[in-house]
Scaffold this active site. Sequence first.
Site, PDB file in Angstrom:
ATOM      1  N   GLY A 113       3.071   7.577 -10.728  1.00  0.00           N
ATOM      2  CA  GLY A 113       3.893   8.290  -9.753  1.00  0.00           C
ATOM      3  C   GLY A 113       3.259   8.147  -8.384  1.00  0.00           C
ATOM      4  O   GLY A 113       2.142   7.639  -8.251  1.00  0.00           O
ATOM      5  N   MET A 170       1.731   9.573  -4.573  1.00  0.00           N
ATOM      6  CA  MET A 170       0.754  10.597  -4.227  1.00  0.00           C
ATOM      7  C   MET A 170       1.351  11.980  -4.441  1.00  0.00           C
ATOM      8  O   MET A 170       2.551  12.174  -4.322  1.00  0.00           O
ATOM      9  CB  MET A 170       0.354  10.473  -2.748  1.00  0.00           C
ATOM     10  CG  MET A 170      -0.238   9.153  -2.367  1.00  0.00           C
ATOM     11  SD  MET A 170      -0.616   9.082  -0.600  1.00  0.00           S
ATOM     12  CE  MET A 170       0.665  10.081   0.129  1.00  0.00           C
ATOM     13  N   ASP A 171       0.466  12.924  -4.745  1.00  0.00           N
ATOM     14  CA  ASP A 171       0.815  14.348  -4.827  1.00  0.00           C
ATOM     15  C   ASP A 171       1.667  14.709  -6.042  1.00  0.00           C
ATOM     16  O   ASP A 171       2.162  15.834  -6.122  1.00  0.00           O
ATOM     17  CB  ASP A 171       1.546  14.824  -3.562  1.00  0.00           C
ATOM     18  CG  ASP A 171       0.639  14.872  -2.349  1.00  0.00           C
ATOM     19  OD1 ASP A 171      -0.589  14.893  -2.529  1.00  0.00           O
ATOM     20  OD2 ASP A 171       1.160  14.892  -1.220  1.00  0.00           O
ATOM     21  N   GLY A 200       0.562  14.863  -9.152  1.00  0.00           N
ATOM     22  CA  GLY A 200      -0.241  15.536 -10.166  1.00  0.00           C
ATOM     23  C   GLY A 200      -0.910  14.638 -11.182  1.00  0.00           C
ATOM     24  O   GLY A 200      -1.286  15.106 -12.259  1.00  0.00           O
ATOM     25  N   SER A 260      -3.976  13.169 -11.221  1.00  0.00           N
ATOM     26  CA  SER A 260      -5.354  13.554 -11.523  1.00  0.00           C
ATOM     27  C   SER A 260      -5.417  14.919 -12.189  1.00  0.00           C
ATOM     28  O   SER A 260      -6.266  15.158 -13.062  1.00  0.00           O
ATOM     29  CB  SER A 260      -6.197  13.543 -10.245  1.00  0.00           C
ATOM     30  OG  SER A 260      -6.290  12.228  -9.711  1.00  0.00           O
ATOM     31  N   ASP A 293      -8.518   7.459 -14.757  1.00  0.00           N
ATOM     32  CA  ASP A 293      -7.818   7.816 -13.528  1.00  0.00           C
ATOM     33  C   ASP A 293      -7.909   6.659 -12.538  1.00  0.00           C
ATOM     34  O   ASP A 293      -8.835   5.844 -12.593  1.00  0.00           O
ATOM     35  CB  ASP A 293      -8.432   9.075 -12.925  1.00  0.00           C
ATOM     36  CG  ASP A 293      -7.485   9.785 -11.968  1.00  0.00           C
ATOM     37  OD1 ASP A 293      -6.258   9.621 -12.121  1.00  0.00           O
ATOM     38  OD2 ASP A 293      -7.965  10.507 -11.070  1.00  0.00           O
ATOM     39  N   GLU A 294      -6.944   6.588 -11.639  1.00  0.00           N
ATOM     40  CA  GLU A 294      -6.858   5.508 -10.639  1.00  0.00           C
ATOM     41  C   GLU A 294      -6.911   4.134 -11.299  1.00  0.00           C
ATOM     42  O   GLU A 294      -7.501   3.181 -10.767  1.00  0.00           O
ATOM     43  CB  GLU A 294      -7.990   5.647  -9.602  1.00  0.00           C
ATOM     44  CG  GLU A 294      -8.104   7.020  -8.959  1.00  0.00           C
ATOM     45  CD  GLU A 294      -6.944   7.378  -8.040  1.00  0.00           C
ATOM     46  OE1 GLU A 294      -5.971   6.610  -7.977  1.00  0.00           O
ATOM     47  OE2 GLU A 294      -7.016   8.433  -7.385  1.00  0.00           O
ATOM     48  N   ALA A 295      -6.249   4.016 -12.443  1.00  0.00           N
ATOM     49  CA  ALA A 295      -6.292   2.762 -13.200  1.00  0.00           C
ATOM     50  C   ALA A 295      -5.615   1.609 -12.467  1.00  0.00           C
ATOM     51  O   ALA A 295      -5.853   0.441 -12.796  1.00  0.00           O
ATOM     52  CB  ALA A 295      -5.648   2.962 -14.572  1.00  0.00           C
TER      53      ALA A 295
END
Length: 217
Positions: A24, A26-27, A29, A31, A97-99
């Site tokens: 999705g 930014m912002d 959710g 993380s 995360d941040e894959a």
Amino acid sequence: MTELSALSPAPPGSRDAVLKFYFGPMDCGKSTLALQMNYNHGRQGRRGLVLTKHDRSGEPKVTSRIGLGREAIEVVDSMDLVELVRAHDRIDYLICDEACFYTVEQIEQLADLVDGHGVDVYAFGLASDFRSVLFPAAQRLFELADEVCRLQVEVLCWCGRPGLLNARVVGGEMVRTGEQVVIGDTDASPVRYQVLCRRHHRAGLLGESAGTAQTAQ
């Protein structure tokens, strides 16, 4: 009884492991969900590793904009994720995360962990960059994942439409050229990001929220 190593083949009759990709803008959710999922699995006695790359904090952490966070393993391009898991006694799952910033080879390694060793992998990240072009790692996740989930936390463009794309803003102007990965942060940062609907991303219109800085990669 033979002791299992971290990369022993999954026992016959056990459930299949899964590779899931949650994406999705930014912002939305990502993380926060990654941290919640790690908590839920840990409560059930499962052992996992939390990985990240280019977290907004600039540190080896997974952090969310609502204030949650925890230490994580920083993924670098040279890291072999299979070997990372092999170095531990037992790993049931990975939170990645941040894959979207991993290498394509590392995404293949995640699939190897799922298929060959029964390790569940939950990957989180952006789908596309500031130009609305897929990140190579995200594209490979779309191609390989057992499940692909667009996060449902609604992010709005300044016009009120659903925010789908991340615009890079430099000097108050939306830009469409530059390095694919550039970290932006606070009001004083020369680079920031803003979520826009498709219409206003294509038109390059930042609206009244142009002076509001946001953090993204």
